[in-house]
Design a protein around this motif. Structure first.
Motif, mmCIF file in Angstrom:
data_model
loop_
_atom_site.group_PDB
_atom_site.id
_atom_site.type_symbol
_atom_site.label_atom_id
_atom_site.label_comp_id
_atom_site.label_asym_id
_atom_site.label_seq_id
_atom_site.Cartn_x
_atom_site.Cartn_y
_atom_site.Cartn_z
ATOM 1 N N LEU A 108 42.167 -31.119 -31.969
ATOM 2 C CA LEU A 108 43.561 -31.632 -31.802
ATOM 3 C C LEU A 108 44.488 -31.248 -32.337
ATOM 4 O O LEU A 108 45.926 -31.144 -32.266
ATOM 5 C CB LEU A 108 43.151 -33.654 -33.082
ATOM 6 C CG LEU A 108 44.780 -33.947 -33.062
ATOM 7 C CD1 LEU A 108 45.065 -34.425 -32.070
ATOM 8 C CD2 LEU A 108 44.530 -35.439 -33.764
ATOM 9 N N PRO A 109 44.600 -30.340 -34.069
ATOM 10 C CA PRO A 109 44.997 -29.635 -34.251
ATOM 11 C C PRO A 109 45.768 -28.349 -33.092
ATOM 12 O O PRO A 109 46.894 -27.612 -33.554
ATOM 13 C CB PRO A 109 44.328 -28.159 -35.353
ATOM 14 C CG PRO A 109 43.067 -29.059 -35.677
ATOM 15 C CD PRO A 109 43.047 -30.092 -34.678
ATOM 16 N N LYS A 166 47.612 -34.855 -41.098
ATOM 17 C CA LYS A 166 48.556 -35.380 -41.439
ATOM 18 C C LYS A 166 49.278 -34.387 -42.187
ATOM 19 O O LYS A 166 50.787 -34.697 -41.391
ATOM 20 C CB LYS A 166 48.625 -36.814 -42.080
ATOM 21 C CG LYS A 166 48.001 -38.009 -41.464
ATOM 22 C CD LYS A 166 47.721 -38.841 -42.202
ATOM 23 C CE LYS A 166 47.364 -40.548 -41.908
ATOM 24 N NZ LYS A 166 47.666 -41.797 -42.192
ATOM 25 N N ARG A 167 48.948 -33.385 -42.477
ATOM 26 C CA ARG A 167 49.976 -32.558 -42.866
ATOM 27 C C ARG A 167 49.803 -31.615 -42.042
ATOM 28 O O ARG A 167 50.958 -30.889 -42.215
ATOM 29 C CB ARG A 167 48.891 -32.137 -44.343
ATOM 30 C CG ARG A 167 48.438 -32.898 -45.761
ATOM 31 C CD ARG A 167 48.610 -31.841 -46.924
ATOM 32 N NE ARG A 167 47.161 -31.596 -46.321
ATOM 33 C CZ ARG A 167 45.691 -32.009 -46.589
ATOM 34 N NH1 ARG A 167 45.397 -33.230 -47.760
ATOM 35 N NH2 ARG A 167 44.771 -31.175 -46.307
ATOM 36 N N LEU A 168 49.408 -31.445 -41.373
ATOM 37 C CA LEU A 168 49.584 -29.755 -40.263
ATOM 38 C C LEU A 168 50.567 -31.297 -39.327
ATOM 39 O O LEU A 168 51.532 -29.392 -39.144
ATOM 40 C CB LEU A 168 48.066 -30.081 -39.453
ATOM 41 C CG LEU A 168 48.319 -29.269 -38.194
ATOM 42 C CD1 LEU A 168 49.257 -27.876 -38.674
ATOM 43 C CD2 LEU A 168 47.236 -28.950 -37.465
ATOM 44 N N ALA A 169 50.787 -31.661 -38.711
ATOM 45 C CA ALA A 169 51.148 -32.033 -38.338
ATOM 46 C C ALA A 169 52.904 -32.675 -38.544
ATOM 47 O O ALA A 169 53.851 -32.273 -38.546
ATOM 48 C CB ALA A 169 51.418 -34.200 -37.495
ATOM 49 N N PRO A 212 55.643 -35.253 -34.425
ATOM 50 C CA PRO A 212 55.564 -36.522 -34.689
ATOM 51 C C PRO A 212 54.371 -36.940 -33.949
ATOM 52 O O PRO A 212 54.149 -36.934 -32.600
ATOM 53 C CB PRO A 212 56.820 -37.115 -33.510
ATOM 54 C CG PRO A 212 57.697 -36.123 -32.476
ATOM 55 C CD PRO A 212 56.723 -35.044 -33.405
ATOM 56 N N VAL A 213 53.663 -37.485 -34.521
ATOM 57 C CA VAL A 213 51.736 -37.828 -34.120
ATOM 58 C C VAL A 213 51.820 -38.994 -33.896
ATOM 59 O O VAL A 213 51.907 -39.609 -35.933
ATOM 60 C CB VAL A 213 51.486 -36.847 -34.666
ATOM 61 C CG1 VAL A 213 49.293 -37.566 -34.323
ATOM 62 C CG2 VAL A 213 51.131 -35.398 -34.254
ATOM 63 N N THR A 214 51.550 -40.138 -33.996
ATOM 64 C CA THR A 214 50.980 -41.509 -34.666
ATOM 65 C C THR A 214 49.356 -41.887 -34.260
ATOM 66 O O THR A 214 49.203 -41.553 -33.418
ATOM 67 C CB THR A 214 52.094 -43.301 -33.270
ATOM 68 O OG1 THR A 214 52.975 -42.672 -33.977
ATOM 69 C CG2 THR A 214 51.082 -44.184 -34.034
#
Length: 365
Positions: A198-199, A233-236, A242-244
């Motif tokens: 995901l990253p 979440k910090r990476l986003a 924008p990541v949900t």
């Protein structure tokens, strides 16, 4: 044939959330040709009965506090019954106990990955000793068959493969027109663990947003490690992407999840034996972008029903494919149509069950 399938000890069959192995057990066993009788034994959880019957399928559930206790209770539950085949899903460590209980019965180990035949879960030597007690080993892809054969060369002649499938009635195209770039929704589904990549996808979307500003990511999947989700979440936030995060999505909710997207991405960073999410996305009529590793190229064929990424550790490689799909609606639509056609012709669960039944029938003649 009379078939016994022993599911892993952690999640019930059918699984309410997640549990791709248990989901596969349920879907295959439900669709075994009706002339065969199938008994599945799985973990018992609150809300599920100890016994369920669906036509020629019976599911038995046992409560257990440990893996050792679980397999002992499973064998006690089916003790005294005769089976032509005993299939053990993803737990080679169960084989010695099953062999003692069924000394003359054909035993198959159905492996869904290399996880339970590799460190840190076990040693290669221990896994080899356990697998030698089985009559056959079934992988879920040609890639896994090859990998297992290389790891256990003395067992090469016992190793086969059967592709997994998808519920073609539940996973269907939405019928809506896909976005031509504005508000382009990229989907990811899977466990939130580093190997799922995901990253890399987040970094790819940051690059792609320079060309397609409306691109965003929606994630279905959870993790047992709250720290890793916080890291994501910090990476986003640091990437300004924008990541949900939808968390765990129930099996019943997954068809709607796929219908919400414009494309699906599987950025696996390590060997992916099959990739069930890819066939679900294809059946849902989504163009897919995925790493060219493991069994994924057996499912996604580059520029036919999706796009493969060879340099899958590089965000730029994914970004290029995402921009191509977002900007070229004709290409996106063509890949989506072919993805659905290929899912229907190659990856229905009924086909999976029929192929496995033929494999077993040939073995017990």
């Amino acid at each position: 044939m009379n078939v016994l399938i022993i599911a892993p000890e952690q999640i019930p069959v059918p699984p309410p959330v997640g549990g791709s192995v248990e989901h596969s057990v349920y879907q295959i066993s439900r669709r075994f040709p009706s002339r065969h009788r199938v008994t599945v034994v799985s973990r018992k959880r609150n809300g599920l009965p100890s016994r369920s019957v669906y036509g020629n399928l019976t599911i038995l559930r046992v409560a257990a506090a440990s893996k050792k206790q679980y397999i002992a209770k499973v064998l006690k539950k089916v003790g005294g019954r005769r089976f032509d085949i005993v299939q053990i899903d993803n737990r080679p460590s169960f084989v010695p106990a099953v062999r003692r209980a069924f000394p003359k019965t054909t035993i198959s180990v159905f492996l869904h990955s290399m996880t339970f035949v590799s460190p840190p879960m076990t040693s290669v030597r221990k896994a080899a000793a356990e697998l030698r007690l089985a009559d056959m080993i079934v992988g879920n892809s040609r890639s896994l068959q090859r990998t297992l054969s290389a790891r256990f060369p003395r067992l090469r002649g016992r190793i086969a493969y059967v592709h997994l499938g998808v519920d073609l009635d539940r996973f269907r195209p939405s019928g809506r027109r896909r976005s031509s770039g504005k508000g382009f929704n990229v989907l990811f589904a899977g466990r939130l663990i580093p190997r799922k990549g995901l990253p890399v996808l987040m970094k790819a979307v940051r690059i792609a947003r320079k060309s397609v500003p409306g691109m965003r990511i929606t994630v279905a999947g959870g993790t047992n490690k709250a720290g890793y989700k916080a890291h994501l979440k910090r990476l986003a936030a640091s990437l300004r992407v924008p990541v949900t995060f939808k968390g765990y999505v129930s099996r019943g909710g997954m068809p709607g999840f796929y219908r919400s997207g414009d494309c699906f991405v599987c950025p696996s960073q390590r060997h992916e034996a099959f990739g069930l999410v890819n066939v679900e996305a294809m059946a849902s009529g989504l163009p897919c972008v995925a790493s060219r590793n493991g069994g994924i190229p057996e499912i996604i064929r580059h520029h036919r029903n999706g796009l493969l990424v060879t340099a899958y550790r590089k965000p730029q490689a994914f970004a290029d494919k995402l921009v191509k799909l977002a900007r070229n609606s004709a290409l996106s639509a063509r890949l989506a149509r072919q993805a659905r056609k290929d899912a229907v012709s190659r990856f229905g669960w009924s086909g999976t069950a029929a192929r496995l039944a033929r494999l077993y029938a040939a073995k017990v003649r």
